[in-house]
Design a protein around this motif. Structure first.
Motif, PDB file in Angstrom:
ATOM      1  N   ALA A 468      -1.544   8.256  -8.187  1.00 12.15           N
ATOM      2  CA  ALA A 468      -2.446   7.799  -7.136  1.00 12.15           C
ATOM      3  C   ALA A 468      -2.736   6.306  -7.271  1.00 12.15           C
ATOM      4  CB  ALA A 468      -3.745   8.598  -7.189  1.00 12.15           C
ATOM      5  N   MET A 469      -2.936   5.835  -8.489  1.00 10.60           N
ATOM      6  CA  MET A 469      -3.200   4.410  -8.698  1.00 10.60           C
ATOM      7  C   MET A 469      -1.995   3.560  -8.308  1.00 10.60           C
ATOM      8  SD  MET A 469      -5.261   4.437 -12.316  1.00 10.60           S
ATOM      9  CE  MET A 469      -5.545   2.680 -12.282  1.00 10.60           C
ATOM     10  N   ARG A 470      -0.801   4.043  -8.644  1.00 10.45           N
ATOM     11  CA  ARG A 470       0.406   3.304  -8.285  1.00 10.45           C
ATOM     12  C   ARG A 470       0.558   3.244  -6.765  1.00 10.45           C
ATOM     13  NH1 ARG A 470       3.906   6.045 -11.183  1.00 10.45           N
ATOM     14  NH2 ARG A 470       4.396   7.472  -9.482  1.00 10.45           N
ATOM     15  N   ASP A 471       0.309   4.368  -6.097  1.00 11.90           N
ATOM     16  CA  ASP A 471       0.400   4.390  -4.638  1.00 11.90           C
ATOM     17  C   ASP A 471      -0.614   3.439  -4.014  1.00 11.90           C
ATOM     18  OD1 ASP A 471       2.407   6.257  -4.790  1.00 11.90           O
ATOM     19  OD2 ASP A 471       1.102   7.982  -4.419  1.00 11.90           O
ATOM     20  N   ASP A 472      -1.813   3.413  -4.580  1.00 12.63           N
ATOM     21  CA  ASP A 472      -2.857   2.523  -4.067  1.00 12.63           C
ATOM     22  C   ASP A 472      -2.443   1.058  -4.192  1.00 12.63           C
ATOM     23  OD1 ASP A 472      -4.445   4.631  -3.363  1.00 12.63           O
ATOM     24  OD2 ASP A 472      -5.782   4.485  -5.091  1.00 12.63           O
ATOM     25  N   LEU A 473      -1.796   0.723  -5.301  1.00 13.28           N
ATOM     26  CA  LEU A 473      -1.382  -0.663  -5.505  1.00 13.28           C
ATOM     27  C   LEU A 473      -0.313  -1.070  -4.497  1.00 13.28           C
ATOM     28  CD1 LEU A 473      -1.505  -3.294  -7.060  1.00 13.28           C
ATOM     29  CD2 LEU A 473       0.066  -2.329  -8.750  1.00 13.28           C
ATOM     30  N   TYR A 474       0.666  -0.201  -4.288  1.00 14.42           N
ATOM     31  CA  TYR A 474       1.695  -0.499  -3.289  1.00 14.42           C
ATOM     32  C   TYR A 474       1.078  -0.605  -1.893  1.00 14.42           C
ATOM     33  CZ  TYR A 474       5.754   0.149  -6.362  1.00 14.42           C
ATOM     34  OH  TYR A 474       6.711   0.013  -7.327  1.00 14.42           O
ATOM     35  N   ALA A 475       0.127   0.281  -1.587  1.00 14.19           N
ATOM     36  CA  ALA A 475      -0.523   0.247  -0.285  1.00 14.19           C
ATOM     37  C   ALA A 475      -1.309  -1.056  -0.102  1.00 14.19           C
ATOM     38  CB  ALA A 475      -1.450   1.448  -0.133  1.00 14.19           C
ATOM     39  N   ALA A 476      -1.960  -1.504  -1.175  1.00 10.92           N
ATOM     40  CA  ALA A 476      -2.712  -2.752  -1.095  1.00 10.92           C
ATOM     41  C   ALA A 476      -1.782  -3.941  -0.858  1.00 10.92           C
ATOM     42  CB  ALA A 476      -3.508  -2.958  -2.378  1.00 10.92           C
ATOM     43  N   LEU A 477      -0.627  -3.925  -1.503  1.00  8.75           N
ATOM     44  CA  LEU A 477       0.333  -5.016  -1.337  1.00  8.75           C
ATOM     45  C   LEU A 477       0.889  -5.038   0.079  1.00  8.75           C
ATOM     46  CD1 LEU A 477       1.788  -7.352  -2.681  1.00  8.75           C
ATOM     47  CD2 LEU A 477       3.490  -5.728  -3.548  1.00  8.75           C
ATOM     48  N   GLU A 478       1.146  -3.861   0.622  1.00 10.76           N
ATOM     49  CA  GLU A 478       1.629  -3.804   2.009  1.00 10.76           C
ATOM     50  C   GLU A 478       0.547  -4.284   2.970  1.00 10.76           C
ATOM     51  OE1 GLU A 478       3.354  -0.663   5.345  1.00 10.76           O
ATOM     52  OE2 GLU A 478       2.207   0.066   3.627  1.00 10.76           O
TER      53      GLU A 478
END
Length: 538
Positions: A468-478
Motif C-alpha cells: 500500500a505504501m509503495r502504491d501511494d508513492l507511485y500515485a503521489a508521483l503521478e
C-alpha cells in the motif's frame, strides 16, 4: 566408486544394492518399480513395499547431488523432503515425469482434432498417420518446454522459500479452509512445523513446493473454466501455441472447434501465470486487491505482452550453461517483480471486464517505445543506478543489451502511469515521461522506494502495508506530474518544475522536511498504532 572404504570385503546382494543407492555420485536415476528411499522417521512397514525393505535407505543417507525420478513412488514424500534438507536436488516424481503425461495429453488432443478432419473427408487415415509421425519432434519440443518451465518455477521458488514461508503457510491454510487440500495426506508441514521453519529461517523444500505448484494450477484452472475468459478472442493465441506448428498451418481454422478448446486454453494460461508469476502470484493479487481470478488473468495477459515476457525469457534462457544459474534466477525474479506491480496497477485502475487486446493497444505505443531504454529517460542518481546494475550483469557474463534491460526493468512499471497521464493531459508522451522521471529524481522517489523495500514482510499484514505504501508513492508521483502539467508553458522540464515549485512553495517545504526525515531514519519500520483510534477504522 561406491564409497565402501572400511566396509567388509564381502557384501550380501542387499547390502551391495543399498551401497549403490548411497554412493557419492552426481545422479541417482530411478526408473523402476518399488520404493527405495524413505525418511529416517518412517518405518519400512509404513512405506508399504515389503519386497524392497532389505535395500531401502533413508533420504538423509543419500550422497548424490541430483535425483531424477523416471518411475513413480521411488521415494516416499517424507524421504524426498529429508533428502532435500540434506542438500540433495530433488523435485517429485510428478514433476520429473510431467513430460510423459503431457505427451499423452498432446497425443489425445491432436488425434481428437485429426479424427474430425478424417471424418469430414479432408484427410485420409494414411495421411493422418504420416502427419502424426512427422510431428514427433515438434511434440517432444513442446512437452519438454513445459517441463523446463516448471523447473524454472521451482528454482525461483527455492530462492525465495525462506522469505515467502508465511505466504506459503497462508496459501496452505486457505486451501484447507476451502476444502481443496488435505494437508496430512500431502505431507505438508503442520502449523507448528511452519512456525519451527520460520524460527530456523528456513523455507519449504522443492518437493513441498512442487505440491503447492500443482494445487495452485489445479485450483486456478477450475476457477477460470467457470468464467467466459477461455472464450475470448485474445486467448486463441494460446491455442495455436499449444499445438504443433505443422498442424496449426494446415488446420488452424479448425482449432476453435476442438471439443476441449476451453480446457486447453485455460491450462496454457494457468501454466504461464504460475510458471512465470510464481506459485502464489494470483492468490496474492486477489487477496491484496480484492480482484477476481478472472480479472488477474486478464491483467497478466496484458502485462505479459506489453513488457515482452516471452522475448525477455528467451534471452535469459539463451544463457543456459553460459552464466551461473543463480544469475538467471535473479533475472527471472526481477521480471516477476515487474509483473507483480504492473498486474496490480491494472487491477486497481482498470475495470474488471476490460478488453485485453484494447488495453494492449492503449499502452503499447509508450511501453514498447521505451522498454529496454530506461537509461535514456532516467536522470541523476537513477541513471547512475541503472548504469551500475548493467555493469554488474556485464561482469557476470550477461550480454550488454540484456544487462541494460535487466537494470532498468522495474523502472518500466512507471511507463503505465506515463501513458495514462499523457492521455489525460493530452501531452506528448515522451515529454510526460521526461518530466515524470525528472520529478522522480528531484524528489528522491527511488530512495523512498528503497526504504519501503527495507520494511519487514514477516506476515500478511506487513506485506499488505508495504504494498500500500509503495502504491501511494507511485500515485503521489503521478499526481505531482499531472499537477506540473496543468501549468501553462512550453519550457524545459526543469523550467516547468521551477514554475510549479514557486507556486507551491509553502506546501513543498513541509513535504521536503518529511522526506528528509524519512531518509535519515536509522531503522525502517511500520509505525504501529498501539491504541484504538479513528485512524484504525475501516
Amino acid at each position: 566408486m561406491l564409497g565402501l572404504e572400511g566396509r567388509p570385503a564381502h557384501l550380501t546382494p542387499a547390502e551391495l544394492l543399498s551401497a549403490i543407492l548411497t554412493a557419492p555420485v552426481d545422479l541417482l536415476w530411478n526408473g523402476g518399480i518399488g520404493t527405495y528411499v524413505k525418511a529416517s522417521t518412517e518405518s519400512h512397514a509404513e512405506v508399504g513395499d515389503k519386497a524392497n525393505d532389505a535395500i531401502r535407505v533413508d533420504g538423509a543417507d543419500l550422497r548424490v547431488r541430483v535425483v531424477g525420478e523416471g518411475g513413480n513412488l521411488g521415494f516416499t514424500q517424507r524421504g524426498r523432503v529429508e533428502a532435500a534438507r540434506s542438500g540433495v536436488h530433488i523435485n517429485t516424481d510428478a514433476i520429473d515425469n510431467s513430460a510423459g503425461v503431457d505427451c499423452s495429453d498432446h497425443e489425445v488432443n491432436i488425434k481428437i482434432l485429426l479424427n474430425a478432419v478424417v471424418e469430414d473427408g479432408d484427410l485420409t487415415g494414411e495421411g493422418r498417420d504420416q502427419l502424426l509421425e512427422a510431428m514427433t519432434d515438434e511434440v517432444g519440443r513442446l512437452v519438454l518446454r513445459n517441463n523446463y518451465e516448471q523447473n524454472v518455477l521451482l528454482g525461483n521458488a527455492r530462492r525465495l522459500a525462506p522469505s515467502m514461508l508465511h505466504v506459503h503457510h497462508q496459501f496452505v491454510r486457505a486451501l484447507e479452509a476451502d476444502g481443496l487440500l488435505d494437508r496430512a495426506l500431502e505431507l505438508l508441514p503442520t502449523d507448528a512445523e511452519f512456525d519451527a521453519l520460520k524460527d530456523a529461517h528456513l523455507g519449504l523444500t522443492s518437493p513441498e513446493l512442487a505440491v503447492l505448484a500443482a494445487y495452485s494450477k489445479m485450483t486456478l484452472a477450475a476457477r477460470l473454466l467457470a468464467t467466459a475468459l477461455p472464450d475470448e478472442p485474445w486467448s486463441r493465441r494460446l491455442l495455436r501455441d499449444y499445438f504443433p506448428q505443422p498442424l496449426v498451418e494446415r488446420y488452424g481454422d479448425r482449432l476453435e472447434s476442438h471439443p476441449l478448446c476451453r480446457e486447453i486454453v485455460t491450462t496454457c494460461l494457468v501454466n504461464d501465470m504460475v510458471n512465470r508469476g510464481g506459485i502464489t502470484f494470483v492468490t496474492r493479487a486477489v487477496e491484496e486487491t480484492g480482484a477476481s481470478v478472472e480479472h488477474v488473468a486478464r491483467a497478466f495477459a496484458v502485462c505479459r505482452e506489453l513488457f515482452g515476457l516471452r522475448e525477455y525469457v528467451d534471452a535469459v534462457e539463451a544463457l543456459d550453461n553460459v552464466v551461473d544459474v543463480g544469475v538467471q534466477t535473479t533475472m527471472y525474479l526481477e521480471f516477476r517483480r515487474l509483473l507483480d506491480r504492473s498486474v496490480r496497477w491494472f487491477l486497481r485502475n482498470v475495470r474488471d471486464d476490460f478488453d485485453v487486446a484494447a488495453e494492449i493497444g492503449r499502452f503499447a505505443p509508450v511501453v514498447r517505445r521505451w522498454r529496454g531504454r530506461m537509461g535514456e529517460l532516467l536522470v541523476g542518481s537513477d541513471h547512475e543506478r541503472i548504469s551500475r546494475g548493467a555493469e554488474e550483469m556485464l561482469a557476470l557474463g550477461v550480454p550488454e543489451e540484456l544487462a541494460t534491460r535487466y537494470a532498468g526493468l522495474l523502472d518500466e512499471f512507471a511507463l503505465l502511469d506515463v501513458a495514462e497521464t499523457a492521455t489525460h493531459a493530452t501531452e506528448d508522451a515522451d515529454e510526460v515521461a521526461r518530466l515524470y522521471f525528472h520529478l522522480s529524481e528531484r524528489y528522491g522517489a527511488s530512495a523512498l522506494l528503497d526504504r519501503i523495500a527495507q520494511l519487514e514482510r514477516g506476515d500478511r499484514w506487513q506485506a499488505l502495508a508495504r504494498g500500500a505504501m509503495r502504491d501511494d508513492l507511485y500515485a503521489a508521483l503521478e499526481a505531482l506530474t499531472r499537477s506540473v502539467l496543468t501549468l501553462d508553458g512550453d519550457g524545459s522540464v526543469e523550467e516547468r518544475t521551477a514554475a510549479w515549485e514557486q507556486e507551491n512553495a509553502g506546501q513543498l517545504a513541509r513535504t521536503r522536511r518529511t522526506i528528509e526525515e524519512m531518509k535519515g531514519l536509522d531503522r525502517v519500520e511500520l509505525a504501529p498504532c498501539r491504541s484504538p483510534c479513528a485512524r484504525c477504522a475501516p
